[in-house]
Design a protein around this motif. Structure first.
Motif, PDB file in Angstrom:
ATOM      1  N   ARG A 116      54.322   6.571  13.728  1.00  0.00           N
ATOM      2  CA  ARG A 116      54.772   6.403  15.100  1.00  0.00           C
ATOM      3  C   ARG A 116      54.824   4.934  15.517  1.00  0.00           C
ATOM      4  N   TYR A 117      54.458   4.037  14.648  1.00  0.00           N
ATOM      5  CA  TYR A 117      54.389   2.636  14.984  1.00  0.00           C
ATOM      6  C   TYR A 117      55.517   1.847  14.333  1.00  0.00           C
ATOM      7  N   CYS A 118      55.966   0.841  15.003  1.00  0.00           N
ATOM      8  CA  CYS A 118      56.789  -0.172  14.376  1.00  0.00           C
ATOM      9  C   CYS A 118      55.833  -1.126  13.660  1.00  0.00           C
ATOM     10  N   MET A 119      56.129  -1.411  12.414  1.00  0.00           N
ATOM     11  CA  MET A 119      55.300  -2.316  11.616  1.00  0.00           C
ATOM     12  C   MET A 119      56.098  -3.554  11.255  1.00  0.00           C
ATOM     13  N   GLY A 120      55.407  -4.623  10.977  1.00  0.00           N
ATOM     14  CA  GLY A 120      56.130  -5.834  10.628  1.00  0.00           C
ATOM     15  C   GLY A 120      55.256  -6.896  10.004  1.00  0.00           C
ATOM     16  N   TRP A 121      55.899  -7.995   9.706  1.00  0.00           N
ATOM     17  CA  TRP A 121      55.208  -9.168   9.156  1.00  0.00           C
ATOM     18  C   TRP A 121      55.639 -10.401   9.949  1.00  0.00           C
ATOM     19  N   PHE A 122      54.689 -11.240  10.236  1.00  0.00           N
ATOM     20  CA  PHE A 122      55.016 -12.558  10.753  1.00  0.00           C
ATOM     21  C   PHE A 122      54.235 -13.571   9.928  1.00  0.00           C
ATOM     22  N   ARG A 123      54.641 -14.816  10.012  1.00  0.00           N
ATOM     23  CA  ARG A 123      53.965 -15.854   9.249  1.00  0.00           C
ATOM     24  C   ARG A 123      53.743 -17.068  10.138  1.00  0.00           C
ATOM     25  N   GLN A 124      52.806 -17.884   9.680  1.00  0.00           N
ATOM     26  CA  GLN A 124      52.511 -19.107  10.403  1.00  0.00           C
ATOM     27  C   GLN A 124      52.110 -20.197   9.425  1.00  0.00           C
ATOM     28  N   ALA A 125      52.825 -21.298   9.466  1.00  0.00           N
ATOM     29  CA  ALA A 125      52.492 -22.465   8.648  1.00  0.00           C
ATOM     30  C   ALA A 125      51.632 -23.409   9.481  1.00  0.00           C
ATOM     31  N   PRO A 126      50.840 -24.246   8.843  1.00  0.00           N
ATOM     32  CA  PRO A 126      49.973 -25.180   9.581  1.00  0.00           C
ATOM     33  C   PRO A 126      50.777 -26.041  10.544  1.00  0.00           C
ATOM     34  N   GLY A 127      50.331 -26.075  11.780  1.00  0.00           N
ATOM     35  CA  GLY A 127      50.984 -26.905  12.770  1.00  0.00           C
ATOM     36  C   GLY A 127      52.279 -26.346  13.336  1.00  0.00           C
ATOM     37  N   GLN A 128      52.621 -25.135  12.921  1.00  0.00           N
ATOM     38  CA  GLN A 128      53.867 -24.533  13.390  1.00  0.00           C
ATOM     39  C   GLN A 128      53.584 -23.247  14.151  1.00  0.00           C
TER      40      GLN A 128
ATOM     41  N   TYR B  76      50.566 -15.101   6.050  1.00  0.00           N
ATOM     42  CA  TYR B  76      51.375 -13.940   6.389  1.00  0.00           C
ATOM     43  C   TYR B  76      50.489 -12.852   6.979  1.00  0.00           C
ATOM     44  N   TYR B  77      50.930 -12.347   8.115  1.00  0.00           N
ATOM     45  CA  TYR B  77      50.155 -11.349   8.846  1.00  0.00           C
ATOM     46  C   TYR B  77      50.946 -10.046   8.985  1.00  0.00           C
ATOM     47  N   CYS B  78      50.242  -8.958   8.810  1.00  0.00           N
ATOM     48  CA  CYS B  78      50.794  -7.635   9.089  1.00  0.00           C
ATOM     49  C   CYS B  78      50.583  -7.337  10.570  1.00  0.00           C
ATOM     50  N   GLU B  79      51.519  -6.634  11.190  1.00  0.00           N
ATOM     51  CA  GLU B  79      51.440  -6.367  12.622  1.00  0.00           C
ATOM     52  C   GLU B  79      51.894  -4.953  12.917  1.00  0.00           C
ATOM     53  N   ALA B  80      51.424  -4.419  14.033  1.00  0.00           N
ATOM     54  CA  ALA B  80      51.787  -3.056  14.420  1.00  0.00           C
ATOM     55  C   ALA B  80      51.984  -2.970  15.931  1.00  0.00           C
ATOM     56  N   ASP B  81      52.955  -2.149  16.326  1.00  0.00           N
ATOM     57  CA  ASP B  81      53.291  -2.012  17.742  1.00  0.00           C
ATOM     58  C   ASP B  81      53.710  -0.567  18.010  1.00  0.00           C
TER      59      ASP B  81
END
Length: 126
Positions: free
Chosen positions: A31-43, A93-98
């Motif tokens: 029932r959730y939308c799942m995804g990935w986001f990322r973050q580089a140092p300083g960004q 890289y992070y997994c996410e759920a909504d």
């Protein structure tokens, strides 16, 4: 309580591949939308890819054609297959759920999901 645990990160050379996994618990994943986001140092955070509960997907322009998001509902696991990796793909890289249907939102890829994991590091060397 939704819990997300990422794995599969590592160090690779440019042109290489990695497969990230995210084990989800504490909810019914379908029932959730799942995804990935990322973050580089300083960004700032950057949305990478999302997959809705119906299986439809959406990708960021920078990874289109190189990354593939998928999920196994039976295992409550989300995946991100990353090919043709570039140094600029380096980051956490992070997994996410909504629980919302993200394609109804103005910016579906916006990394403002209410739940995310602890992240897994991806480093791509040139």
């Amino acid at each position: 309580q939704v819990q997300l645990v990422e794995s599969g990160g590592g160090s690779v050379q440019a042109g290489g591949s990695l497969r990230l996994s995210c084990a989800a618990s504490g909810y019914t994943g379908r029932r959730y939308c799942m995804g990935w986001f990322r973050q580089a140092p300083g960004q700032e955070r950057e949305g990478v890819a999302i997959i809705e509960s119906d299986g439809s997907t959406n990708y960021g322009d920078s990874v289109m054609g190189r990354f593939t998001i998928s999920k196994d509902n039976a295992k409550n696991t989300l995946y991100l297959e990353m090919n043709s990796l570039k140094p600029e793909d380096t980051g956490m890289y992070y997994c996410e759920a909504d629980p919302r249907v993200r394609w109804l939102l103005p910016k579906p890829l916006e990394p403002d999901f209410p739940y995310w994991g602890q992240g897994t590091q991806v480093t791509v060397s040139s």
